[in-house]
Write a protein that holds these residues in place. Structure first.
Motif, PDB file in Angstrom:
ATOM      1  N   ALA A  17       8.592  18.257  10.359  1.00 52.88           N
ATOM      2  CA  ALA A  17       7.726  19.299   9.785  1.00 52.88           C
ATOM      3  C   ALA A  17       8.050  19.502   8.305  1.00 52.88           C
ATOM      4  CB  ALA A  17       7.895  20.596  10.555  1.00 52.88           C
ATOM      5  N   PHE A  18       9.341  19.442   7.979  1.00 50.19           N
ATOM      6  CA  PHE A  18       9.793  19.634   6.603  1.00 50.19           C
ATOM      7  C   PHE A  18       9.176  18.577   5.685  1.00 50.19           C
ATOM      8  CE2 PHE A  18      12.898  19.286   3.112  1.00 50.19           C
ATOM      9  CZ  PHE A  18      13.104  20.624   2.808  1.00 50.19           C
ATOM     10  N   ASN A  19       9.164  17.326   6.167  1.00 56.41           N
ATOM     11  CA  ASN A  19       8.627  16.241   5.335  1.00 56.41           C
ATOM     12  C   ASN A  19       7.103  16.216   5.328  1.00 56.41           C
ATOM     13  OD1 ASN A  19      11.024  15.176   4.307  1.00 56.41           O
ATOM     14  ND2 ASN A  19      11.413  14.065   6.209  1.00 56.41           N
ATOM     15  N   SER A  20       6.483  16.405   6.500  1.00 54.06           N
ATOM     16  CA  SER A  20       5.021  16.244   6.565  1.00 54.06           C
ATOM     17  C   SER A  20       4.300  17.383   5.859  1.00 54.06           C
ATOM     18  CB  SER A  20       4.558  16.128   8.012  1.00 54.06           C
ATOM     19  OG  SER A  20       4.832  17.325   8.696  1.00 54.06           O
ATOM     20  N   ASN A  21       4.962  18.542   5.677  1.00 53.05           N
ATOM     21  CA  ASN A  21       4.302  19.646   4.978  1.00 53.05           C
ATOM     22  C   ASN A  21       4.626  19.667   3.486  1.00 53.05           C
ATOM     23  OD1 ASN A  21       2.783  21.239   7.027  1.00 53.05           O
ATOM     24  ND2 ASN A  21       4.783  21.147   8.019  1.00 53.05           N
ATOM     25  N   GLY A  22       5.348  18.655   3.036  1.00 48.20           N
ATOM     26  CA  GLY A  22       5.600  18.529   1.599  1.00 48.20           C
ATOM     27  C   GLY A  22       6.740  19.390   1.085  1.00 48.20           C
ATOM     28  N   CYS A  23       7.535  20.020   1.981  1.00 43.54           N
ATOM     29  CA  CYS A  23       8.651  20.878   1.531  1.00 43.54           C
ATOM     30  C   CYS A  23       9.598  20.072   0.646  1.00 43.54           C
ATOM     31  CB  CYS A  23       9.427  21.418   2.727  1.00 43.54           C
ATOM     32  SG  CYS A  23       8.416  22.186   4.000  1.00 43.54           S
TER      33      CYS A  23
ATOM     34  N   CYS B 193      -4.831  22.685 -11.791  1.00 47.84           N
ATOM     35  CA  CYS B 193      -5.014  22.859 -10.348  1.00 47.84           C
ATOM     36  C   CYS B 193      -4.431  24.174  -9.845  1.00 47.84           C
ATOM     37  CB  CYS B 193      -4.381  21.679  -9.612  1.00 47.84           C
ATOM     38  SG  CYS B 193      -2.662  21.382 -10.048  1.00 47.84           S
ATOM     39  N   GLY B 194      -4.015  25.055 -10.758  1.00 46.65           N
ATOM     40  CA  GLY B 194      -3.470  26.340 -10.335  1.00 46.65           C
ATOM     41  C   GLY B 194      -2.273  26.717 -11.182  1.00 46.65           C
TER      42      GLY B 194
ATOM     43  N   ARG C  62       0.837  -1.193   0.000  1.00 45.98           N
ATOM     44  CA  ARG C  62       0.000   0.000   0.000  1.00 45.98           C
ATOM     45  C   ARG C  62       0.879   1.253   0.000  1.00 45.98           C
ATOM     46  NH1 ARG C  62      -4.562   1.852   4.411  1.00 45.98           N
ATOM     47  NH2 ARG C  62      -4.427   4.049   3.879  1.00 45.98           N
ATOM     48  N   VAL C  63       0.507   2.215  -0.845  1.00 47.38           N
ATOM     49  CA  VAL C  63       1.203   3.501  -0.861  1.00 47.38           C
ATOM     50  C   VAL C  63       0.149   4.597  -0.769  1.00 47.38           C
ATOM     51  CG1 VAL C  63       2.732   5.034  -2.154  1.00 47.38           C
ATOM     52  CG2 VAL C  63       3.040   2.560  -2.331  1.00 47.38           C
ATOM     53  N   ASN C  64       0.333   5.524   0.180  1.00 48.81           N
ATOM     54  CA  ASN C  64      -0.575   6.663   0.277  1.00 48.81           C
ATOM     55  C   ASN C  64      -0.035   7.811  -0.573  1.00 48.81           C
ATOM     56  OD1 ASN C  64      -2.152   5.243   2.071  1.00 48.81           O
ATOM     57  ND2 ASN C  64      -1.095   6.069   3.860  1.00 48.81           N
ATOM     58  N   VAL C  65      -0.875   8.316  -1.466  1.00 43.53           N
ATOM     59  CA  VAL C  65      -0.455   9.398  -2.351  1.00 43.53           C
ATOM     60  C   VAL C  65      -1.107  10.687  -1.857  1.00 43.53           C
ATOM     61  CG1 VAL C  65      -0.425  10.235  -4.724  1.00 43.53           C
ATOM     62  CG2 VAL C  65      -0.361   7.773  -4.267  1.00 43.53           C
ATOM     63  N   LEU C  66      -0.297  11.712  -1.628  1.00 42.71           N
ATOM     64  CA  LEU C  66      -0.845  13.004  -1.222  1.00 42.71           C
ATOM     65  C   LEU C  66      -0.504  14.042  -2.286  1.00 42.71           C
ATOM     66  CD1 LEU C  66      -2.270  14.684   1.021  1.00 42.71           C
ATOM     67  CD2 LEU C  66       0.018  15.296   1.800  1.00 42.71           C
ATOM     68  N   ALA C  67      -1.535  14.730  -2.775  1.00 39.99           N
ATOM     69  CA  ALA C  67      -1.304  15.795  -3.758  1.00 39.99           C
ATOM     70  C   ALA C  67      -1.615  17.130  -3.108  1.00 39.99           C
ATOM     71  CB  ALA C  67      -2.200  15.588  -4.975  1.00 39.99           C
ATOM     72  N   GLN C  68      -0.807  18.117  -3.412  1.00 42.79           N
ATOM     73  CA  GLN C  68      -1.107  19.487  -2.994  1.00 42.79           C
ATOM     74  C   GLN C  68      -0.491  20.413  -4.018  1.00 42.79           C
ATOM     75  OE1 GLN C  68       1.171  20.879   0.478  1.00 42.79           O
ATOM     76  NE2 GLN C  68       2.365  19.021   0.328  1.00 42.79           N
ATOM     77  N   GLN C  69      -0.986  21.654  -4.074  1.00 44.26           N
ATOM     78  CA  GLN C  69      -0.412  22.617  -5.008  1.00 44.26           C
ATOM     79  C   GLN C  69       1.053  22.836  -4.627  1.00 44.26           C
ATOM     80  OE1 GLN C  69      -3.352  25.562  -4.043  1.00 44.26           O
ATOM     81  NE2 GLN C  69      -4.197  25.526  -6.095  1.00 44.26           N
TER      82      GLN C  69
ATOM     83  N   LYS D 221      -4.805  17.715  -0.562  1.00 44.72           N
ATOM     84  CA  LYS D 221      -4.806  18.650   0.562  1.00 44.72           C
ATOM     85  C   LYS D 221      -5.637  19.883   0.242  1.00 44.72           C
ATOM     86  CE  LYS D 221      -1.050  19.182   3.868  1.00 44.72           C
ATOM     87  NZ  LYS D 221       0.392  19.434   3.995  1.00 44.72           N
ATOM     88  N   ASP D 222      -5.762  20.218  -1.050  1.00 42.34           N
ATOM     89  CA  ASP D 222      -6.366  21.513  -1.371  1.00 42.34           C
ATOM     90  C   ASP D 222      -7.435  21.441  -2.474  1.00 42.34           C
ATOM     91  OD1 ASP D 222      -4.389  21.031  -3.402  1.00 42.34           O
ATOM     92  OD2 ASP D 222      -2.947  22.163  -2.214  1.00 42.34           O
ATOM     93  N   VAL D 223      -7.020  21.240  -3.717  1.00 40.88           N
ATOM     94  CA  VAL D 223      -7.977  21.257  -4.834  1.00 40.88           C
ATOM     95  C   VAL D 223      -7.933  19.897  -5.539  1.00 40.88           C
ATOM     96  CG1 VAL D 223      -7.711  23.730  -5.181  1.00 40.88           C
ATOM     97  CG2 VAL D 223      -6.250  22.155  -6.444  1.00 40.88           C
ATOM     98  N   ILE D 224      -8.671  19.752  -6.632  1.00 46.34           N
ATOM     99  CA  ILE D 224      -8.671  18.477  -7.349  1.00 46.34           C
ATOM    100  C   ILE D 224      -7.411  18.365  -8.212  1.00 46.34           C
ATOM    101  CG2 ILE D 224      -9.913  17.012  -8.988  1.00 46.34           C
ATOM    102  CD1 ILE D 224     -12.468  18.390  -8.193  1.00 46.34           C
ATOM    103  N   HIS D 225      -6.701  17.282  -8.052  1.00 44.92           N
ATOM    104  CA  HIS D 225      -5.550  16.949  -8.898  1.00 44.92           C
ATOM    105  C   HIS D 225      -5.874  15.620  -9.582  1.00 44.92           C
ATOM    106  CE1 HIS D 225      -3.031  19.957  -6.778  1.00 44.92           C
ATOM    107  NE2 HIS D 225      -3.701  19.570  -5.708  1.00 44.92           N
ATOM    108  N   SER D 226      -5.009  15.194 -10.494  1.00 43.89           N
ATOM    109  CA  SER D 226      -5.228  13.904 -11.126  1.00 43.89           C
ATOM    110  C   SER D 226      -3.900  13.195 -11.359  1.00 43.89           C
ATOM    111  CB  SER D 226      -5.979  14.082 -12.447  1.00 43.89           C
ATOM    112  OG  SER D 226      -6.310  12.817 -12.980  1.00 43.89           O
ATOM    113  N   PHE D 227      -3.824  11.958 -10.879  1.00 46.50           N
ATOM    114  CA  PHE D 227      -2.598  11.166 -10.961  1.00 46.50           C
ATOM    115  C   PHE D 227      -2.583  10.368 -12.255  1.00 46.50           C
ATOM    116  CE2 PHE D 227      -0.425   7.127 -10.406  1.00 46.50           C
ATOM    117  CZ  PHE D 227       0.746   7.459  -9.756  1.00 46.50           C
TER     118      PHE D 227
END
Ligand code: CUA
Length: 332
Positions: free
Chosen positions: A244-250, A201-202, A118-125, A158-164
């Motif tokens: 914090a650096f990793n969990s916020n997607g930096c 998405c922006g 299992r892999v969790n995918v997180l998308a954010q702008q 995390k924010d708007v609609i993205h597509s993988f």
């Protein structure tokens, strides 16, 4: 005989266009194979119908054209029941066949074997991050997969609609805020493939790309180990700041040696002191301001509005830790 000859000629030309132009990427997953099969099944039917229609038109245009000086009307035609039944029944059968083949392929593609990763995918702008719950939440900005093992990608935004989308995997899935979506991928070819966001998405949409790397299972296990060791080492040094650096997607956008990240969407954070000098501000103040208000200073070669402005709502503790982590060990 002539009609059949014209039909075969048209079919041959169309078939050549279908076969000798590389319309689809080489499939790199079992799911892509099934999608390809459906595609070719439909294309075969289309070529046959196209050849029939074009052959009849060409033949009729030549054979039944009006001769010069011939102003007479054509013979009156009053329907043809046999023909009408045929042109209703044949498409009905073909469309039903396409529906069945598609339904079987989609059902097989959605099937998740019991033994899977299992892999969790997180998308954010405008970045991707991939987390492996099986490996103590190992989080990276490139997707790495072992060859031959079914992978369940659980997707959040995390924010708007993205597509993988990985073209070679033949699967595409939207990531919608508030709900979890998923696809199953079973990689069957080694290699590095593009991960593309295909939902506008922006402003940074076109930059929202990363890579999917399919590795031999042994190499994958070795990579997980070395990654975990690196994290253990860094957390001794970096502590909550690194978390914090990793969990916020930096790490999805920035290169920063102490965090082991190598992304290049945003400026290289190893050069923060130089940026601070150019902005004319003390380092810590500059770093804090850049997190809270990314557009306050834009480094040359980069564009405003690409970095999300959502970090101004970070809890103070996390923000402090992040600033400490980013400023500590900067020498220049
Ligand atoms: Cu995310 Cu386009």
């Amino acid at each position: 005989m002539r009609l059949v000859a014209v039909g075969l000629a048209v079919a041959a030309v169309t078939l050549a266009v279908a076969l000798f132009v590389p319309w689809l990427p080489t499939p790199a997953s079992k799911q892509a194979d099934r999608i390809d099969f459906v595609f070719w099944f439909v294309t075969g039917i289309c070529i046959a119908i196209f050849a029939l229609v074009v052959a009849v038109i060409l033949y009729s245009v030549v054979r039944f054209r009006a001769r010069p000086d011939d102003d007479s009307d054509g013979a009156p035609i009053h329907g043809n029941t046999t023909l009408e039944i045929a042109w209703t029944a044949v498409p009905a059968v073909l469309v039903t066949a396409i529906a069945i083949v598609s339904a079987v392929a989609l059902a097989e593609n959605d099937h998740l074997p019991k033994h899977h990763l299992r892999v969790n995918v997180l998308a954010q702008q405008f970045a991707w991050s991939f987390t492996y719950p099986k490996y103590q939440g190992l989080t990276i900005s490139q997707l790495r997969l072992p060859l031959g093992e079914a992978v369940q990608l659980k997707m959040h935004s995390k924010d708007v609609i993205h597509s993988f989308w990985v073209p070679q995997f033949g699967q595409k899935q939207d990531l919608v805020p508030g709900i979890t979506t998923q696809i199953v991928i079973t990689p069957k070819r080694l290699g590095t493939y593009p991960v593309v966001c295909t939902e506008l998405c922006g402003e940074g949409h076109a930059l929202m790309r990363t890579e999917a790397i399919v590795m031999r299972p042994k190499a994958f296990t070795a990579w997980v180990k070395s990654e975990q060791q690196a994290i253990a080492k860094a957390s001794q040094v970096g502590g909550p700041g690194l978390a914090a650096f990793n969990s916020n997607g930096c790490s999805g956008c920035h290169t920063f040696k102490p965090a082991g990240s190598k992304a290049t969407t945003g400026p290289d954070l190893d050069n923060l002191p130089a940026y601070a000098r150019r902005a004319g501000k003390p380092l810590a103040l500059f770093v804090r301001e850049s997190i809270i208000d990314p557009n306050a200073y834009i480094e040359k070669g980069y564009q405003p509005n690409i970095m999300p402005s959502t970090f101004k709502s970070l809890p103070k503790q996390q923000l402090d830790a992040l600033v400490r982590f980013l400023t500590a060990g900067q020498t220049k």
